[in-house]
Motif scaffolding. Structure first.
Motif, PDB file in Angstrom:
ATOM      1  N   LYS A 273       0.829  -1.210   0.000  1.00 28.86           N
ATOM      2  CA  LYS A 273       0.000   0.000   0.000  1.00 28.86           C
ATOM      3  C   LYS A 273       0.862   1.259   0.000  1.00 28.86           C
ATOM      4  O   LYS A 273       0.612   2.206  -0.759  1.00 28.86           O
ATOM      5  CB  LYS A 273      -0.922  -0.010   1.216  1.00 28.86           C
ATOM      6  CG  LYS A 273      -1.791   1.226   1.347  1.00 28.86           C
ATOM      7  CD  LYS A 273      -2.658   1.159   2.597  1.00 28.86           C
ATOM      8  CE  LYS A 273      -3.484   2.421   2.771  1.00 28.86           C
ATOM      9  NZ  LYS A 273      -4.300   2.383   4.018  1.00 28.86           N
TER      10      LYS A 273
ATOM     11  N   ASP B 236       2.432   1.674  -3.438  1.00 29.84           N
ATOM     12  CA  ASP B 236       1.468   2.162  -4.429  1.00 29.84           C
ATOM     13  C   ASP B 236       1.225   3.664  -4.264  1.00 29.84           C
ATOM     14  O   ASP B 236       1.114   4.398  -5.260  1.00 29.84           O
ATOM     15  CB  ASP B 236       0.146   1.414  -4.296  1.00 29.84           C
ATOM     16  CG  ASP B 236       0.250  -0.035  -4.738  1.00 29.84           C
ATOM     17  OD1 ASP B 236       1.213  -0.353  -5.465  1.00 29.84           O
ATOM     18  OD2 ASP B 236      -0.624  -0.832  -4.349  1.00 29.84           O
ATOM     19  N   GLU B 237       1.168   4.125  -3.030  1.00 29.19           N
ATOM     20  CA  GLU B 237       0.951   5.552  -2.784  1.00 29.19           C
ATOM     21  C   GLU B 237       2.119   6.382  -3.309  1.00 29.19           C
ATOM     22  O   GLU B 237       1.915   7.449  -3.921  1.00 29.19           O
ATOM     23  CB  GLU B 237       0.751   5.792  -1.290  1.00 29.19           C
ATOM     24  CG  GLU B 237      -0.552   5.235  -0.747  1.00 29.19           C
ATOM     25  CD  GLU B 237      -0.655   5.362   0.769  1.00 29.19           C
ATOM     26  OE1 GLU B 237       0.352   5.791   1.391  1.00 29.19           O
ATOM     27  OE2 GLU B 237      -1.727   5.048   1.327  1.00 29.19           O
ATOM     28  N   SER B 238       3.341   5.906  -3.072  1.00 31.86           N
ATOM     29  CA  SER B 238       4.513   6.646  -3.551  1.00 31.86           C
ATOM     30  C   SER B 238       4.568   6.665  -5.074  1.00 31.86           C
ATOM     31  O   SER B 238       4.888   7.686  -5.692  1.00 31.86           O
ATOM     32  CB  SER B 238       5.799   6.028  -2.985  1.00 31.86           C
ATOM     33  OG  SER B 238       5.852   6.167  -1.580  1.00 31.86           O
TER      34      SER B 238
ATOM     35  N   ARG C 211       1.987   6.425  -7.116  1.00 34.08           N
ATOM     36  CA  ARG C 211       0.935   7.325  -7.593  1.00 34.08           C
ATOM     37  C   ARG C 211       1.359   8.790  -7.484  1.00 34.08           C
ATOM     38  O   ARG C 211       1.064   9.602  -8.366  1.00 34.08           O
ATOM     39  CB  ARG C 211      -0.359   7.081  -6.812  1.00 34.08           C
ATOM     40  CG  ARG C 211      -1.155   5.883  -7.297  1.00 34.08           C
ATOM     41  CD  ARG C 211      -2.578   5.912  -6.752  1.00 34.08           C
ATOM     42  NE  ARG C 211      -2.594   5.714  -5.307  1.00 34.08           N
ATOM     43  CZ  ARG C 211      -2.708   4.528  -4.716  1.00 34.08           C
ATOM     44  NH1 ARG C 211      -2.796   3.433  -5.464  1.00 34.08           N
ATOM     45  NH2 ARG C 211      -2.742   4.433  -3.398  1.00 34.08           N
ATOM     46  N   ALA C 212       2.068   9.125  -6.419  1.00 31.91           N
ATOM     47  CA  ALA C 212       2.543  10.500  -6.263  1.00 31.91           C
ATOM     48  C   ALA C 212       3.538  10.858  -7.367  1.00 31.91           C
ATOM     49  O   ALA C 212       3.493  11.962  -7.933  1.00 31.91           O
ATOM     50  CB  ALA C 212       3.184  10.684  -4.893  1.00 31.91           C
TER      51      ALA C 212
END
Length: 257
Positions: free
Chosen positions: A67, A70-72, A74-75
């Motif tokens: 998770k 994935d956040e990094s 997406r950024a």
């Protein structure tokens, strides 16, 4: 009744054949030749950059590690979109999940009974990026490092006009080979004749700097830009894309007149 006449005709025919047909002549010696090589280098400014960056996250739970990763990612992708990098020039090209273990043993003398206990999961992803606006390279790179990217795996400075520059380098290499052959033959009091054989080879057209998952991004970036060549720094920035070399070599053999 006609046999003597036939034999006489055959005898006359054989005796009339040319001497060369009866006794082949020895082959003539090979023609004298001179073999030379010519090379040339064309310096060009790159007009595209291939950038490969990496994101790494760690967590004792696999789902949380993924998770966070994935956040990094997406950024980083959002930053590229804001900077106007087309989606077709962005690709996730490497994914790995690595559990890190602590090894314990019920019996220290019996290592075969050791059991593996996961301590943390390491999730890695890399993103391949093609930049065609070279003057924005510094801003894009700085933005990525501030938006989830920790590693720079590789930077490749390229020219999209490689064929044109190779043709130019080859023409210069051919001219260099001719001039070298002329110099050699004139020094020996003879003349350069027609070309008998020729071959070519190429190199360059890009400059590559590499890193790795264990490499420090900032230090590697500094080394890349120091080695890139002697171009002018971008306006208001500290990085320079320099120039890249396109090389051509020609090996030729000429007859000697």
């Amino acid at each position: 009744m006609h046999a003597p006449s036939l034999l006489l005709f055959v005898s006359l025919l054989v005796s009339s054949l040319p001497a060369a047909a009866q006794y082949p002549t020895a082959p003539t010696p090979g023609q004298r030749s001179v073999s030379v090589s010519g090379s040339a280098e064309v310096k060009v400014a790159p007009d595209e950059i291939l950038l490969n960056v990496g994101v790494e996250t760690r967590h004792p739970r696999l789902d949380e590690a993924k998770k966070l990763n994935d956040e990094s990612v997406r950024a980083a992708l959002a930053l590229l979109k804001r900077d106007g990098v087309p989606d077709k020039d962005v690709q996730t090209d490497y994914i790995s999940i690595e559990p890190r273990y602590e090894y314990e043993s019920d019996n220290r003398a019996a290592l075969t009974q050791a059991r593996a206990v996961p301590l943390v999961y390491v999730v890695r992803k890399s993103i391949g990026i093609r930049l065609t606006r070279v003057n924005e390279f510094e801003n894009v790179l700085s933005g990525l490092l501030a938006n989830g990217v920790q590693y720079i795996h590789g930077i490749e400075f390229r020219t999209s006009q490689l064929r044109k520059h190779r043709d130019a380098a080859r023409a210069l290499a051919v001219q260099a080979a001719k001039e070298k052959a002329d110099a050699l033959t004139q020094a020996m009091g003879v003349k350069r004749g027609a070309v008998q054989s020729i071959s070519e080879s190429y190199s360059g057209g890009w400059w590559r700097g590499g890193g790795g998952w264990g490499a420090g991004g900032g230090q590697m970036m500094q080394n890349v830009m120091q080695n890139a060549g002697g171009g002018e720094a971008s306006e208001g920035g500290a990085l320079s894309v320099g120039q890249i070399s396109v090389n051509a070599s020609v090996n030729a053999t000429f007859a000697i007149e």
